[in-house]
Design an enzyme around this catalytic site. Structure first.
Site, PDB file in Angstrom:
ATOM      1  N   ASP A  35       0.816  -1.210   0.000  1.00 37.67           N
ATOM      2  CA  ASP A  35       0.000   0.000   0.000  1.00 37.67           C
ATOM      3  C   ASP A  35       0.853   1.265   0.000  1.00 37.67           C
ATOM      4  O   ASP A  35       1.380   1.670   1.041  1.00 37.67           O
ATOM      5  CB  ASP A  35      -0.913  -0.033   1.246  1.00 37.67           C
ATOM      6  CG  ASP A  35      -1.760   1.218   1.353  1.00 37.67           C
ATOM      7  OD1 ASP A  35      -2.167   1.573   2.487  1.00 37.67           O
ATOM      8  OD2 ASP A  35      -2.004   1.859   0.314  1.00 37.67           O
ATOM      9  N   SER A 199      -1.537  16.608 -11.536  1.00 32.48           N
ATOM     10  CA  SER A 199      -1.773  16.412 -12.966  1.00 32.48           C
ATOM     11  C   SER A 199      -2.273  17.742 -13.549  1.00 32.48           C
ATOM     12  O   SER A 199      -3.142  18.378 -12.956  1.00 32.48           O
ATOM     13  CB  SER A 199      -2.846  15.329 -13.171  1.00 32.48           C
ATOM     14  OG  SER A 199      -3.315  15.342 -14.502  1.00 32.48           O
TER      15      SER A 199
HETATM   16  C1  LIG Z   1     -10.610   6.922   0.344  1.00 34.89           C
HETATM   17  S1  LIG Z   1      -9.341   5.768   0.347  1.00 34.89           S
HETATM   18  C2  LIG Z   1     -10.211   4.224   0.323  1.00 34.89           C
HETATM   19  C3  LIG Z   1      -9.243   3.077   0.271  1.00 34.89           C
HETATM   20  N1  LIG Z   1      -9.917   1.783   0.335  1.00 34.89           N
HETATM   21  C4  LIG Z   1     -10.231   1.139  -0.786  1.00 34.89           C
HETATM   22  O1  LIG Z   1      -9.979   1.529  -1.898  1.00 34.89           O
HETATM   23  C5  LIG Z   1     -10.856  -0.246  -0.562  1.00 34.89           C
HETATM   24  C6  LIG Z   1      -9.731  -1.278  -0.643  1.00 34.89           C
HETATM   25  C7  LIG Z   1     -10.256  -2.639  -0.300  1.00 34.89           C
HETATM   26  C8  LIG Z   1     -10.661  -2.899   1.004  1.00 34.89           C
HETATM   27  C9  LIG Z   1     -11.112  -4.167   1.322  1.00 34.89           C
HETATM   28  C10 LIG Z   1     -11.179  -5.181   0.347  1.00 34.89           C
HETATM   29  C11 LIG Z   1     -10.777  -4.879  -0.937  1.00 34.89           C
HETATM   30  C12 LIG Z   1     -10.322  -3.609  -1.269  1.00 34.89           C
HETATM   31  O2  LIG Z   1     -11.802  -0.543  -1.597  1.00 34.89           O
HETATM   32  C13 LIG Z   1     -12.875   0.278  -1.701  1.00 34.89           C
HETATM   33  O3  LIG Z   1     -13.074   1.209  -0.940  1.00 34.89           O
HETATM   34  N2  LIG Z   1     -13.680   0.005  -2.760  1.00 34.89           N
HETATM   35  C14 LIG Z   1     -13.451  -1.162  -3.592  1.00 34.89           C
HETATM   36  C15 LIG Z   1     -14.728  -1.846  -3.976  1.00 34.89           C
HETATM   37  C16 LIG Z   1     -15.751  -0.862  -4.520  1.00 34.89           C
HETATM   38  N3  LIG Z   1     -16.995  -1.546  -4.814  1.00 34.89           N
HETATM   39  C17 LIG Z   1     -16.013   0.230  -3.496  1.00 34.89           C
HETATM   40  C18 LIG Z   1     -14.743   0.931  -3.144  1.00 34.89           C
HETATM   41  C19 LIG Z   1      -8.251   3.112   1.443  1.00 34.89           C
HETATM   42  O4  LIG Z   1      -8.623   3.395   2.567  1.00 34.89           O
HETATM   43  N4  LIG Z   1      -6.996   2.708   1.078  1.00 34.89           N
HETATM   44  C20 LIG Z   1      -5.963   2.547   2.089  1.00 34.89           C
HETATM   45  C21 LIG Z   1      -5.421   1.132   2.054  1.00 34.89           C
HETATM   46  C22 LIG Z   1      -6.546   0.084   2.107  1.00 34.89           C
HETATM   47  C23 LIG Z   1      -7.226   0.026   3.488  1.00 34.89           C
HETATM   48  C24 LIG Z   1      -8.243  -1.078   3.579  1.00 34.89           C
HETATM   49  C25 LIG Z   1      -7.644  -2.431   3.241  1.00 34.89           C
HETATM   50  C26 LIG Z   1      -6.972  -2.423   1.907  1.00 34.89           C
HETATM   51  C27 LIG Z   1      -5.951  -1.292   1.796  1.00 34.89           C
HETATM   52  C28 LIG Z   1      -4.820   3.544   1.796  1.00 34.89           C
HETATM   53  O5  LIG Z   1      -4.245   3.275   0.529  1.00 34.89           O
HETATM   54  C29 LIG Z   1      -5.331   4.968   1.749  1.00 34.89           C
HETATM   55  O6  LIG Z   1      -5.622   5.331   3.092  1.00 34.89           O
HETATM   56  C30 LIG Z   1      -6.051   6.605   3.337  1.00 34.89           C
HETATM   57  C31 LIG Z   1      -6.498   7.439   2.315  1.00 34.89           C
HETATM   58  C32 LIG Z   1      -6.910   8.718   2.637  1.00 34.89           C
HETATM   59  N5  LIG Z   1      -6.902   9.163   3.923  1.00 34.89           N
HETATM   60  C33 LIG Z   1      -6.488   8.352   4.909  1.00 34.89           C
HETATM   61  C34 LIG Z   1      -6.060   7.050   4.639  1.00 34.89           C
END
Ligand SMILES: CSC[C@H](NC(=O)[C@H](Cc1ccccc1)OC(=O)N1CCC(N)CC1)C(=O)N[C@@H](CC1CCCCC1)[C@@H](O)COc1ccncc1
Length: 330
Positions: A35, A199
């Site tokens: 990540d 960008s």
């Molecule tokens: C607005 S950042 C949303 C983002 N989490 C996602 O992208 C999740 C990822 C996921 C989770 C569980 C299963 C599969 C995929 O997936 C979805 O949210 N989605 C996918 C499926 C879709 N149908 C709906 C949307 C996120 O927190 N990333 C963080 C890492 C992430 C955390 C959860 C586990 C996987 C890794 C990170 O890089 C970014 O941290 C921050 C970003 C902004 N300020 C603070 C923290």
């Protein structure tokens, strides 16, 4: 000086990319989410309640002759999607591919939120953001990359994520066979701990580029491409039948015909997200509507160039030059 490479597997709909690592002596093998949007290496562990573990592999520090508890240290992290985890800290040997860091801070979870318990394939996260946002207290710890970067041929790593196929992370070198043409470089602002860049503009389909600065982070841990509301609106206006679906929590549109491409600028170059990668996933088997891979970044404070954008390119995360490189895949 050394270099390394490790394969990463795309989960269904490329929702996340999972990569094998090993921790401890003898090596304990786990599969984690690399990540670039965070900077903690944390894993499911034997210190968690059994009810919070559903299929994940766990790290057992007591079963490693090289583990050493970092007395008094704890960690707690909350991600953009609201998921969270917390626990204590050990120093132990961590190996990725052929690269080993002998005393890496390994954050052992004692608690994780339901989203993690319900994600059976994911045993933890390996942060590749800047160590300034590591959550360990009282003393923040270095990421795996920060610990090894001075031993690498070059202080950089590359992400070559694929659509529905295994990709790879390389450490210390840029594989000339992975891209064609020239890499477009853009400066990184690491002040918030992220791989942030701006960008200069975007285009919908074959339209002319619009001058519209978009500041965001290159984030392998975010599934979608999250952009300013005005840009998202301009994109979906070009798709017949597209609409914001509050139940789904985003824009939904008919899966066919294929939507227009989305193009964004990277300094002197451009990156094209093909329309067929914007149809993220069918909302349900019944009707033929698709959830969009491009959604709004409202509430986050910056845009997020997640997997939908990254898997179109060969991306270089260059800590030496503090720059991001975007190359067209081979
Ligand atoms: C607005 S950042 C949303 C983002 N989490 C996602 O992208 C999740 C990822 C996921 C989770 C569980 C299963 C599969 C995929 O997936 C979805 O949210 N989605 C996918 C499926 C879709 N149908 C709906 C949307 C996120 O927190 N990333 C963080 C890492 C992430 C955390 C959860 C586990 C996987 C890794 C990170 O890089 C970014 O941290 C921050 C970003 C902004 N300020 C603070 C923290």
């Amino acid at each position: 000086r050394q270099t390394g490479t490790v394969e990463t597997d795309a989960e269904k709909h490329d929702v996340e990319y999972l990569t094998p690592i090993s921790i401890g002596t003898p090596p304990q093998n786990l599969i984690v989410d690399f990540d670039t949007g965070s900077s903690d290496l944390w894993v499911f562990s034997t210190e968690m309640a059994a009810k919070d573990i559903k299929g994940q592999a766990v790290y057992d520090p007591n079963n490693s002759s090289t583990s050493e508890k970092l007395q008094g240290s704890t960690w707690q992290i909350t991600y953009g999607d609201g998921s969270s985890s917390s626990g204590d800290v050990y120093l132990d040997t961590v190996t990725i591919g052929n690269l080993t860091v002998p005393n890496q801070a390994v954050e052992a979870a004692t608690k994780v939120s339901d989203e993690f318990t319900d994600d059976a394939n994911n045993d933890g996260l390996l942060g590749l953001g800047f160590s300034s946002i590591n959550t360990v207290q009282p003393t923040p710890q270095n990421t795996f990359f920060d610990n090894i970067k001075n031993n690498l041929d070059a202080p950089l790593f590359t992400a070559d994520l694929k659509h529905g196929a295994p990709g790879s992370y390389n450490f210390g070198y840029i594989d000339p066979a992975a891209y064609v043409g020239n890499i477009s470089w853009t400066p990184v602002d690491s002040s918030q701990g992220f791989w942030s860049f701006t960008s200069p503009g975007y285009a919908v389909g074959t339209e002319a580029m619009r001058n519209h600065s978009i500041s965001g982070i290159a984030d392998t841990g975010t599934t979608l491409l999250l952009l300013p509301k005005s840009v998202v609106k301009a994109y979906y206006e070009e798709i017949q039948g597209a609409q914001y679906d509050s139940n789904q929590g985003g824009y939904v549109f008919p899966c066919s015909p294929t939507p227009p491409d989305f193009v964004f600028g990277v300094s002197d170059g451009i990156v094209t997200v093909p329309g067929d990668m914007v149809s993220y996933a069918p909302v349900d088997s019944a009707n033929q509507d698709c959830f969009g891979g491009i959604q709004s970044d409202t509430g986050i404070g910056f845009s997020i160039f997640g997997d939908v954008a990254l898997k179109t390119s060969f991306v270089v995360f260059d800590a030496g030059g503090l720059q991001l490189g975007w190359g067209a895949k081979n």
